[in-house]
Design an enzyme around this catalytic site. Structure first.
Site, PDB file in Angstrom:
ATOM      1  N   CYS A   1       0.821  -1.218   0.000  1.00 40.55           N
ATOM      2  CA  CYS A   1       0.000   0.000   0.000  1.00 40.55           C
ATOM      3  C   CYS A   1       0.854   1.267   0.000  1.00 40.55           C
ATOM      4  O   CYS A   1       1.908   1.314   0.613  1.00 40.55           O
ATOM      5  CB  CYS A   1      -0.882   0.024   1.233  1.00 40.55           C
ATOM      6  SG  CYS A   1      -1.821  -1.472   1.461  1.00 40.55           S
TER       7      CYS A   1
ATOM      8  N   ARG B   1       4.779   0.795  -6.041  1.00 39.88           N
ATOM      9  CA  ARG B   1       4.797  -0.148  -4.920  1.00 39.88           C
ATOM     10  C   ARG B   1       3.880  -1.352  -5.185  1.00 39.88           C
ATOM     11  O   ARG B   1       3.997  -2.367  -4.509  1.00 39.88           O
ATOM     12  CB  ARG B   1       4.345   0.555  -3.631  1.00 39.88           C
ATOM     13  CG  ARG B   1       5.287   1.656  -3.184  1.00 39.88           C
ATOM     14  CD  ARG B   1       4.683   2.476  -2.067  1.00 39.88           C
ATOM     15  NE  ARG B   1       4.572   1.739  -0.824  1.00 39.88           N
ATOM     16  CZ  ARG B   1       5.511   1.687   0.115  1.00 39.88           C
ATOM     17  NH1 ARG B   1       6.639   2.330  -0.055  1.00 39.88           N
ATOM     18  NH2 ARG B   1       5.334   1.012   1.230  1.00 39.88           N
TER      19      ARG B   1
ATOM     20  N   TRP C   1      -3.000  -2.635  -1.576  1.00 36.69           N
ATOM     21  CA  TRP C   1      -2.632  -3.962  -2.056  1.00 36.69           C
ATOM     22  C   TRP C   1      -3.379  -4.933  -1.141  1.00 36.69           C
ATOM     23  O   TRP C   1      -3.067  -5.040   0.044  1.00 36.69           O
ATOM     24  CB  TRP C   1      -1.117  -4.146  -1.957  1.00 36.69           C
ATOM     25  CG  TRP C   1      -0.609  -5.390  -2.600  1.00 36.69           C
ATOM     26  CD1 TRP C   1      -0.373  -5.587  -3.931  1.00 36.69           C
ATOM     27  CD2 TRP C   1      -0.258  -6.615  -1.948  1.00 36.69           C
ATOM     28  NE1 TRP C   1       0.098  -6.864  -4.144  1.00 36.69           N
ATOM     29  CE2 TRP C   1       0.175  -7.511  -2.947  1.00 36.69           C
ATOM     30  CE3 TRP C   1      -0.274  -7.060  -0.630  1.00 36.69           C
ATOM     31  CZ2 TRP C   1       0.598  -8.810  -2.660  1.00 36.69           C
ATOM     32  CZ3 TRP C   1       0.149  -8.355  -0.335  1.00 36.69           C
ATOM     33  CH2 TRP C   1       0.578  -9.212  -1.356  1.00 36.69           C
TER      34      TRP C   1
ATOM     35  N   ASN D   1      -1.488   0.819   6.002  1.00 37.69           N
ATOM     36  CA  ASN D   1      -0.632  -0.173   5.350  1.00 37.69           C
ATOM     37  C   ASN D   1      -0.211  -1.157   6.429  1.00 37.69           C
ATOM     38  O   ASN D   1       0.144  -0.744   7.533  1.00 37.69           O
ATOM     39  CB  ASN D   1       0.603   0.504   4.735  1.00 37.69           C
ATOM     40  CG  ASN D   1       1.572  -0.513   4.152  1.00 37.69           C
ATOM     41  OD1 ASN D   1       1.173  -1.608   3.764  1.00 37.69           O
ATOM     42  ND2 ASN D   1       2.840  -0.162   4.101  1.00 37.69           N
ATOM     43  N   GLY D   2      -0.259  -2.457   6.130  1.00 39.74           N
ATOM     44  CA  GLY D   2       0.169  -3.458   7.112  1.00 39.74           C
ATOM     45  C   GLY D   2      -0.965  -4.426   7.406  1.00 39.74           C
ATOM     46  O   GLY D   2      -1.920  -4.533   6.628  1.00 39.74           O
TER      47      GLY D   2
ATOM     48  N   GLU E   1      18.215 -15.890 -10.577  1.00 36.54           N
ATOM     49  CA  GLU E   1      17.711 -14.532 -10.768  1.00 36.54           C
ATOM     50  C   GLU E   1      17.044 -14.380 -12.145  1.00 36.54           C
ATOM     51  O   GLU E   1      15.988 -13.758 -12.266  1.00 36.54           O
ATOM     52  CB  GLU E   1      18.857 -13.521 -10.587  1.00 36.54           C
ATOM     53  CG  GLU E   1      18.509 -12.064 -10.875  1.00 36.54           C
ATOM     54  CD  GLU E   1      17.402 -11.482  -9.996  1.00 36.54           C
ATOM     55  OE1 GLU E   1      16.990 -12.137  -9.030  1.00 36.54           O
ATOM     56  OE2 GLU E   1      16.929 -10.381 -10.311  1.00 36.54           O
TER      57      GLU E   1
ATOM     58  N   LYS F   1      13.115 -13.310 -12.623  1.00 31.90           N
ATOM     59  CA  LYS F   1      12.713 -12.168 -13.455  1.00 31.90           C
ATOM     60  C   LYS F   1      11.659 -12.599 -14.477  1.00 31.90           C
ATOM     61  O   LYS F   1      10.680 -11.905 -14.694  1.00 31.90           O
ATOM     62  CB  LYS F   1      13.900 -11.569 -14.226  1.00 31.90           C
ATOM     63  CG  LYS F   1      14.889 -10.740 -13.460  1.00 31.90           C
ATOM     64  CD  LYS F   1      14.440  -9.338 -13.133  1.00 31.90           C
ATOM     65  CE  LYS F   1      13.781  -9.271 -11.787  1.00 31.90           C
ATOM     66  NZ  LYS F   1      14.596  -9.301 -10.625  1.00 31.90           N
TER      67      LYS F   1
ATOM     68  N   GLU G   1       8.243 -13.324 -12.759  1.00 30.15           N
ATOM     69  CA  GLU G   1       7.601 -12.074 -12.330  1.00 30.15           C
ATOM     70  C   GLU G   1       6.987 -11.312 -13.485  1.00 30.15           C
ATOM     71  O   GLU G   1       5.901 -10.765 -13.381  1.00 30.15           O
ATOM     72  CB  GLU G   1       8.673 -11.124 -11.763  1.00 30.15           C
ATOM     73  CG  GLU G   1       9.020 -11.277 -10.338  1.00 30.15           C
ATOM     74  CD  GLU G   1       9.983 -10.179  -9.919  1.00 30.15           C
ATOM     75  OE1 GLU G   1       9.577  -9.344  -9.122  1.00 30.15           O
ATOM     76  OE2 GLU G   1      11.138 -10.145 -10.389  1.00 30.15           O
TER      77      GLU G   1
ATOM     78  N   HIS H   1      20.262 -35.150 -11.507  1.00 25.51           N
ATOM     79  CA  HIS H   1      19.614 -35.654 -10.295  1.00 25.51           C
ATOM     80  C   HIS H   1      18.105 -35.409 -10.322  1.00 25.51           C
ATOM     81  O   HIS H   1      17.450 -35.484  -9.284  1.00 25.51           O
ATOM     82  CB  HIS H   1      20.264 -35.019  -9.062  1.00 25.51           C
ATOM     83  CG  HIS H   1      21.728 -35.305  -8.982  1.00 25.51           C
ATOM     84  ND1 HIS H   1      22.218 -36.523  -8.583  1.00 25.51           N
ATOM     85  CD2 HIS H   1      22.807 -34.548  -9.315  1.00 25.51           C
ATOM     86  CE1 HIS H   1      23.551 -36.507  -8.650  1.00 25.51           C
ATOM     87  NE2 HIS H   1      23.925 -35.317  -9.098  1.00 25.51           N
TER      88      HIS H   1
ATOM     89  N   LYS I   1       6.160  -3.691  -4.765  1.00 27.33           N
ATOM     90  CA  LYS I   1       7.573  -3.311  -4.743  1.00 27.33           C
ATOM     91  C   LYS I   1       8.175  -3.515  -3.366  1.00 27.33           C
ATOM     92  O   LYS I   1       9.273  -4.019  -3.213  1.00 27.33           O
ATOM     93  CB  LYS I   1       7.709  -1.846  -5.174  1.00 27.33           C
ATOM     94  CG  LYS I   1       9.140  -1.324  -5.204  1.00 27.33           C
ATOM     95  CD  LYS I   1       9.925  -2.016  -6.306  1.00 27.33           C
ATOM     96  CE  LYS I   1      11.367  -1.586  -6.355  1.00 27.33           C
ATOM     97  NZ  LYS I   1      12.163  -2.515  -7.180  1.00 27.33           N
TER      98      LYS I   1
HETATM   99  O1  M6R Z   1      13.307  -4.330  -0.935  1.00 27.63           O
HETATM  100  P1  M6R Z   1      13.958  -5.689  -0.852  1.00 27.63           P
HETATM  101  O2  M6R Z   1      15.249  -5.755  -1.589  1.00 27.63           O
HETATM  102  O3  M6R Z   1      14.082  -6.175   0.573  1.00 27.63           O
HETATM  103  O4  M6R Z   1      12.938  -6.656  -1.591  1.00 27.63           O
HETATM  104  C1  M6R Z   1      13.164  -8.031  -1.611  1.00 27.63           C
HETATM  105  C2  M6R Z   1      12.283  -8.715  -2.633  1.00 27.63           C
HETATM  106  O5  M6R Z   1      10.924  -8.505  -2.326  1.00 27.63           O
HETATM  107  C3  M6R Z   1      12.542  -8.203  -4.049  1.00 27.63           C
HETATM  108  O6  M6R Z   1      13.869  -8.381  -4.411  1.00 27.63           O
HETATM  109  C4  M6R Z   1      11.637  -8.951  -5.067  1.00 27.63           C
HETATM  110  O7  M6R Z   1      12.002 -10.285  -5.156  1.00 27.63           O
HETATM  111  C5  M6R Z   1      11.713  -8.257  -6.427  1.00 27.63           C
HETATM  112  N1  M6R Z   1      10.389  -8.063  -6.929  1.00 27.63           N
HETATM  113  C6  M6R Z   1      12.467  -9.021  -7.441  1.00 27.63           C
HETATM  114  O8  M6R Z   1      12.449  -8.427  -8.693  1.00 27.63           O
END
Ligand code: M6R
Length: 606
Positions: free
Chosen positions: A2, A27, A76, A102-103, A481, A485, A488, A504, A601
């Site tokens: 949020c 966010r 969110w 938020n929370g 990674e 990506k 996501e 394996h 975010k």
């Molecule tokens: O703000 P942070 O680096 O702590 O966030 C960690 C993860 O939430 C963040 O890296 C997330 O995996 C990204 N969306 C990856 O692209």
């Protein structure tokens, strides 16, 4: 997660509140709403809509309420779906008190039962609505003092929250509070702001105040008062924001993500400035790095992958065992930690709840905490003994790119520093790696200049059901990674594997035409041939292999060349084509690149 904005001042409040919400869109959210105080003592003006902020803006066309204070929220969804009714702000039954949050309020069920018995009528399925009714009662008990009521209510809540409230009896006043969730104050001239982060008000003021845990802030256009929950007045830390508004804008790129991919030569160079010969005492003053028997890196998502690369460098250059832990697992495992443990939380936002909680656990058990973070003044660095800031600048796209490469740089710098402190490496070695590090920005630039054919190639795989990523050594976290990506952004099945693990189990996934991306070790590495054999194994079973490496691999169907580098530094280069693949695939599949579905975010709930 949020986004929260509050404005009080001389301007008509709708405009700065909407602008703040727009700047917080990155966010991640699924509904938005605004409440304004138009007339003293009358019900508040309120609008809220499910979906994108543009839905709310459309419903506001030609609306200019004569209000000089108000609050806005992008939600969110956690409790209750993303509907107009569940969107924030929530109102008390008189419609004069509005609250955004938020929370997560963990005790909302019991609060709701009590409040319903007292006659409050609930309209939404949210945990937040309990708080507005509770605040309404508390305000009456405190003779109309909203700040006193907020302190009282915070004492009754369990969970994490940033809260902002306005009441129409007091136009111009906004009261906020925070626990385990971010809230900053923007100090303007004849106007003041409250927001989840500084990007919401960065075009109006660069002067900010930091709020601590369980603090309540009470603002008007000319006065800011911060107290603890007992009402004791506190002096918050003031700071100047170094980012400028243009840094948070797209600058001609179609998406923030692409802009951020292209910013990597600069963000890597900025993170390296003045640090290649060792970390200065300004960074390490708060922490004693002698006598460490173990390093534990704690992080989530992309930051976790940076930590995995860090393990290779720290173990080799500093000769100390390293565990890399997913923060969400670590925090509930009661792991053994003591004062000889160095904990390194890595976080772009500095607000990730799981990382923060895991770090707090370690700290209360005596560990020394040396954070790696991109956001000045956020909670994780504030609660650490020392912090190495990555200078990636604001990262707006939900998918992390430039923050990741900056985190890798931070890992190398910490490994070199620890190695020097522990006497494992000498100045000559540090300076040799320093030279290699300094060459990375130009090498990334070179990759970005030749990326067009890769974009074209990616589009050919647009309808693939899945993509697999292989790597060895530091190429393994790079493969992880790359897969993250793609998941996501392209909403495509993607998995990363260590090359040696293939036989394996995962090799059973390979079928005719399966797309496999091989992150090749540098051609001088002893692992190069091993990885080349892994490529042969998948190719023999029908895979179409795209190899990323500093030389062409004959058995690959497609080769993506990157400049050669020191083995450990290679992820900084190899990840760039992987970011481009994910970006292009998202565009080709018509997905929302900067705000992929279901993601946020800054993950400020667990
Ligand atoms: O703000 P942070 O680096 O702590 O966030 C960690 C993860 O939430 C963040 O890296 C997330 O995996 C990204 N969306 C990856 O692209």
């Amino acid at each position: 997660m949020c986004g929260i904005v509050g404005y009080t001042g001389k301007a008509l409040a709708l405009s700065p509140v909407l602008e703040g919400l727009r700047r917080l869109e990155y966010r991640g959210y699924d509904s938005a709403g605004i409440a304004l105080v138009v007339k003293k003592g009358e019900p508040l003006w309120i609008e809220k809509r499910a979906g994108k902020l543009s839905n709310l803006e459309d419903s506001l066309a030609d609306t200019h309420p004569d209000a000089h204070s108000g609050i806005g929220h992008t939600r969110w969804a956690t409790h209750g779906g993303p509907t107009d009714t569940n969107a924030h702000p929530h109102l008390d039954n008189e419609g004069k008190l509005a609250l955004i949050h938020n929370g997560i309020i963990e005790n909302y069920v019991e609060l709701r039962a009590i409040l319903e018995k007292r006659g409050h009528v609930f309209k939404s399925e949210t945990d937040t609505e309990s708080v507005v009714h509770l605040l309404s009662d508390a305000r009456k008990e405190h003779k109309g003092d909203l700040a006193a009521a907020m302190r009282d209510v915070c004492g009754q809540l369990r969970g994490s929250f940033t809260l902002l409230a306005i009441h129409s009896d007091e136009p111009g006043r906004i009261v906020g509070a925070r626990r385990n969730s971010p809230l900053v104050v923007g100090v303007g001239d004849g106007e003041n702001f409250l927001a989840s982060d500084v990007s919401a008000f960065i075009s109006h003021t660069k002067h900010a105040l930091e709020l601590g845990q369980d603090e309540v802030v009470d603002i008007t256009d000319s006065k800011i008062t911060v107290t603890d929950l007992s009402g004791k007045v506190l002096k918050p830390r003031e700071y100047e924001i170094s980012w400028d508004a243009s840094a948070a804008e797209r600058g001609g790129f179609p998406h923030f993500m692409l802009k951020e991919i292209y910013e990597q030569p600069k963000s890597i160079a900025d993170t390296l400035i003045g640090r290649t010969a060792g970390l200065d005492t300004e960074i390490t003053a708060g922490i004693n790095l002698e006598g460490i028997s173990k390093v534990v890196i704690i992080a989530c998502g992309t930051a976790y992958h940076a930590g995995l690369v860090g393990k290779y460098a720290i173990e080799k250059w500093a000769s100390v065992p390293v565990d890399v832990e997913l923060a969400s697992e670590y925090r509930y495992r009661e792991p053994s930690v003591d004062k000889s443990t160095l904990v390194i939380p890595i976080s772009q936002s500095g607000e990730t709840m799981d990382t923060l909680m895991a770090m707090r656990y370690a700290r209360t058990h005596g560990a020394r905490v040396f954070a790696v973070c991109n956001t000045n003044g956020s909670t994780i660095p504030r609660e650490s003994d020392a912090v190495l800031y990555t200078h990636a600048g604001p990262e707006i796209a939900v998918a992390s790119t430039k923050a990741f490469t900056a985190q890798l740089i931070a890992m190398y710098l910490i490994a070199l520093h620890l190695g020097s402190v522990r006497g494992v490496i000498d100045k000559k070695f540090v300076s040799e790696i320093g030279i290699e590090l300094a060459q990375l920005p130009a090498k990334v630039e070179q990759i970005l200049e030749t990326v067009e054919p890769l974009r074209e190639l990616t589009r050919k795989f647009k309808d693939s059901g899945s993509m697999l990523f292989l790597g060895r050594n530091v190429g393994y976290p790079t493969a992880l990674e790359g897969a993250l990506k793609l998941k996501e952004l392209a909403y495509m099945h993607a998995e990363g594997f260590a090359g040696g693990e293939l036989k394996h189990g995962p090799i059973a996934l390979i079928d005719q035409g399966t797309a496999v991306i091989a992150v090749m070790p540098t051609s001088t590495s002893p692992l190069y041939e091993k990885m080349a054999s892994n490529v042969q194994e998948v190719k023999a079973r029908g895979a179409v292999v795209i190899a990323i490496g500093d030389v062409d691999l004959e058995s690959a169907a497609h080769n993506i060349r990157i400049p050669s580098s020191h083995d450990f530094l290679q992820p900084v280069l190899a990840v760039v084509p992987l970011q481009v693949i994910a970006y292009e695939m998202a565009v080709a599949r018509g997905n929302d690149v900067d705000q992929p579905r279901n993601l946020a975010k800054s993950v400020t709930v667990e």
